[in-house]
Design an enzyme around this catalytic site. Structure first.
Site, mmCIF file in Angstrom:
data_model
loop_
_atom_site.group_PDB
_atom_site.id
_atom_site.type_symbol
_atom_site.label_atom_id
_atom_site.label_comp_id
_atom_site.label_asym_id
_atom_site.label_seq_id
_atom_site.Cartn_x
_atom_site.Cartn_y
_atom_site.Cartn_z
ATOM 1 N N GLU A 187 41.483 46.372 33.546
ATOM 2 C CA GLU A 187 40.692 47.588 33.317
ATOM 3 C C GLU A 187 41.315 48.812 33.968
ATOM 4 O O GLU A 187 41.359 49.894 33.385
ATOM 5 C CB GLU A 187 39.261 47.392 33.834
ATOM 6 C CG GLU A 187 38.371 46.544 32.922
ATOM 7 C CD GLU A 187 38.550 45.051 33.138
ATOM 8 O OE1 GLU A 187 39.379 44.662 33.986
ATOM 9 O OE2 GLU A 187 37.849 44.267 32.458
ATOM 10 N N HIS A 236 26.623 41.266 33.627
ATOM 11 C CA HIS A 236 26.828 41.884 32.307
ATOM 12 C C HIS A 236 25.653 42.772 31.909
ATOM 13 O O HIS A 236 25.558 43.156 30.748
ATOM 14 C CB HIS A 236 26.967 40.816 31.215
ATOM 15 C CG HIS A 236 28.262 40.078 31.202
ATOM 16 N ND1 HIS A 236 28.601 39.156 32.164
ATOM 17 C CD2 HIS A 236 29.314 40.119 30.347
ATOM 18 C CE1 HIS A 236 29.803 38.653 31.880
ATOM 19 N NE2 HIS A 236 30.254 39.217 30.800
#
Lengths: 323, 332
Positions: free
Chosen positions: A59, A128
């Site tokens: 990321e 999440h």
């Protein structure tokens, strides 16, 4: 035209890629997999691997690469799977994307668009499911968007790409399958104003993103009890549209802020503070807030539901505000 | 793919190398003046000196073209100077003046200059590497024949961003020249105390990035290695990695009491001073003499004097401008 939020977002991506050769999409599984939420399905086949780039699970590197490519004249759209994962790229977003223009004395702007999902409701548990968009809304130099309707899903990308500075688009995971109407002559929407999604006279319900359907449902329930709620969709979380908030609360004299994020130090705290600052003498009741329970979002369905703002919670908070 | 850099014996020194000496001397004398100005509180904040390491930036940057990009760290006065950022605007920046290269917003650690494609001045260790990868990606996608030189210290090798960036650059064969300035200490932590595998070139090789270890105290060696690496990078052979073995003669920053290394070690490395080494070789070949060196010192001193006078005479950015450039004024 009837369409889903997901398809509207994909149509926006397709048009952006077709309209501007500087635009490209990169992120984890955006190509061959079709996007982890199927938003970019088919775009690899249409635009090829140069412009729809699968990245490693890095990321920080691919967001930073977006920063660099933007400074080199491209218009990258970087997709991060979820806001939880974006924490691995926080350095690049906060220390570079948001900062370089000011720190360089105006020399280097970063025309970067970052898209990511946010929010809970699908039993994906704590890593999440969080709603951390308020953290990004804290940072000067970023524009933060939260499309809550099919029209905004379709229309926000183009002006985000036209913005010379970094823009983060938060797509609530529970909205992708939502259907809505899209005008045939799709046009970019403006990003500077909150929208009144439902007019009302008795109180103002302020929300955004994944909570908008819940708040509209709550407004319907309130109407059945004789309370007419005005529903404001913030749309842009930074910079906030103070004027629309103040204009509404000056009429209704009561406000409740509904935000899936935690309340402590959160976006709802900021909105409530602004309403208090601007409308103190207009208020007939304390500004109410509905947020998630101050816990990591759990997996079990009943526990997850208990942790999240629900329609009944909004109704209860609204009734308290008008009591 | 790791191979020792091809040896050609000691590099012959030529008249053109006098310019390398002049560039290193500019950096040295500029920073020596910075120390005085720091002591007299004209310069504040963190300030990290490059003294001892001048051969690295001088040698590498001498191989770049005007359209290439440079990404550097917070120890970047030298890189900015040899890249062509005017000494005046660097000094004004360190004085916090609006005439500074970053309008006084960045200070010593955040020198930026669009006209020389100098992208900072990055004070998050490792944070510049992904940006360099992106600059190279943008150049490559637009068909430009450019190289991005990215400088970082050996401390950055412990950061995830180092590994992510080398992998991504190699995977996409991007024109990045990774220049690892190994001065043996990440602030005060020695390399062998922070790396299970202290061979930096091996780490780069793990990502299929050709990696060369170079004597960073010998500017001619640095230039020779950089010239080959820049050429290969520009030619489309993907990123290259140089480990430049060097040493900072001064403390990490102005606050560092240097408890972590002994004076003997510093003295040992000072004997390898890159400026003295090149001066000696140029003298031996009759390419410089006392008169030439004195004239060079005089010219450099004049440049530094001019930079200081410019900074002294500079102005403060109006406080009304505080919020300028949080977002772009030109809404393209």
């Amino acid at each position: 035209m009837r369409t889903t939020y997901r398809d509207a977002m994909r149509a926006a991506l397709r048009q952006a890629l077709a309209d501007d050769p500087r635009v490209f999409l990169m992120g984890e599984d955006v190509g061959r997999y079709g996007g982890c939420f199927a938003v970019s399905l088919g775009l690899l086949e249409e635009f090829g691997p140069e412009r729809v780039r699968d990245t490693p699970l890095s990321e920080s590197a691919f967001v930073g690469a977006g920063v660099g490519a933007a400074m080199a004249g491209m218009r990258p759209i970087v997709e991060i799977m979820t806001v939880n994962f974006s924490l691995l790229a926080l350095d690049q977003i906060v220390n570079n994307a948001a900062t370089i223009l000011h720190m360089s004395g105006g020399q280097f702007n970063v025309p970067l668009v970052i898209r990511m999902t946010t929010g809970a409701g699908r039993q994906l548990a704590a890593q999440h499911s969080h709603s951390l968009e308020g953290w990004y809304a804290h940072v000067p130099g970023l524009r933060v968007l939260a499309p809550a309707t099919v029209e905004d899903a379709r229309g926000m990308l183009a002006p985000a790409l036209a913005d010379p500075d970094p823009v983060i688009i938060f797509e609530h995971g529970s909205l992708y399958a939502m259907e809505g109407d899209l005008p045939d002559d799709t046009r970019p929407v403006e990003l500077d104003h909150a929208a009144v999604r439902r007019p009302g006279r008795d109180l103002t319900l302020v929300t955004y993103g994944g909570c908008l359907p819940k708040v509209l449902a709550a407004a319907d329930a309130l109407s059945a009890e004789g309370v007419e709620a005005e529903v404001i969709d913030l749309r842009t979380l930074r910079p906030l549209d103070d004027d629309t908030l103040a204009e509404s609360v000056a009429r209704t004299h009561r406000a409740v802020v509904v935000d899936e994020g935690w309340r402590t130090g959160g976006l709802s705290a900021e909105v409530a503070a602004r309403i208090s600052e601007q409308c103190f003498w207009d208020l007939d009741a304390p500004v109410g807030r509905v947020g998630s329970a101050e816990v990591p979002i759990p997996y079990a369905k009943h526990m997850e539901e208990a942790a999240l703002p629900q329609v009944d919670d909004v109704v209860a908070a609204a009734l308290e505000a008008v009591s | 793919m790791t191979a020792p850099i091809p040896t050609a014996g000691q590099q012959p020194v030529t008249a053109a190398d006098v310019e390398l000496l002049r560039q290193m001397l500019r950096v040295r004398r500029f920073e020596e003046r910075c120390v005085e100005l720091y002591s007299s509180t004209k310069i504040r904040g963190f300030m990290h000196l490059y003294i001892g390491e001048e051969a690295v930036a001088t040698g590498v940057v001498s191989c770049l073209g005007p359209d290439d990009a440079v990404v550097a760290t917070y120890r970047e006065h030298g890189h900015a100077l040899v890249r062509g950022v005017p000494a005046r605007s660097i000094m004004a920046e360190m004085f916090g003046r609006v005439e500074g290269c970053s309008r006084g917003r960045g200070g010593s650690m955040h020198l930026f200059d669009a006209s020389t494609r100098f992208y900072g001045g990055n004070a998050i260790v490792g944070g510049g590497l992904p940006v360099a990868v992106g600059l190279a990606l943008g150049d490559r996608m637009q068909g430009r024949d450019r190289v991005t030189a990215c400088f970082f210290g050996e401390g950055a090798v412990a950061e995830g961003e180092f590994h992510e960036s080398l992998n991504l650059a190699a995977l996409w064969r991007l024109p990045v020249l990774f220049c690892c300035e190994n001065n043996l200490y990440a602030m005060g932590t020695a390399l062998e105390l922070s790396e299970s595998q202290p061979s930096l070139a091996l780490k780069a090789a793990a990502y299929e990035v050709p990696a060369w270890t170079v004597d960073g105290m010998d500017v001619l060696e640095v230039r020779r290695a950089a010239a080959m690496a820049v050429e290969a990078t520009r030619a489309g052979h993907g990123p290259h990695f140089l480990e430049l073995q060097t040493y900072r003669f001064r403390a990490h920053s102005m606050y560092d009491p240097e408890r972590y290394r002994d004076k003997g070690e510093v003295a040992h490395w000072r004997e390898r001073d890159p400026i003295e080494a090149l001066t000696g070789r140029l003298r031996a070949e009759g390419l410089v003499d006392d008169d030439v060196l004195a004239a060079m010192e005089q010219e450099v001193a004049a440049e530094v004097d001019d930079a200081v006078a410019f900074a002294e005479a500079g102005s403060d950015e109006p406080v009304e401008d505080l919020t300028r450039f949080v977002t772009s004024e030109d809404q393209r």
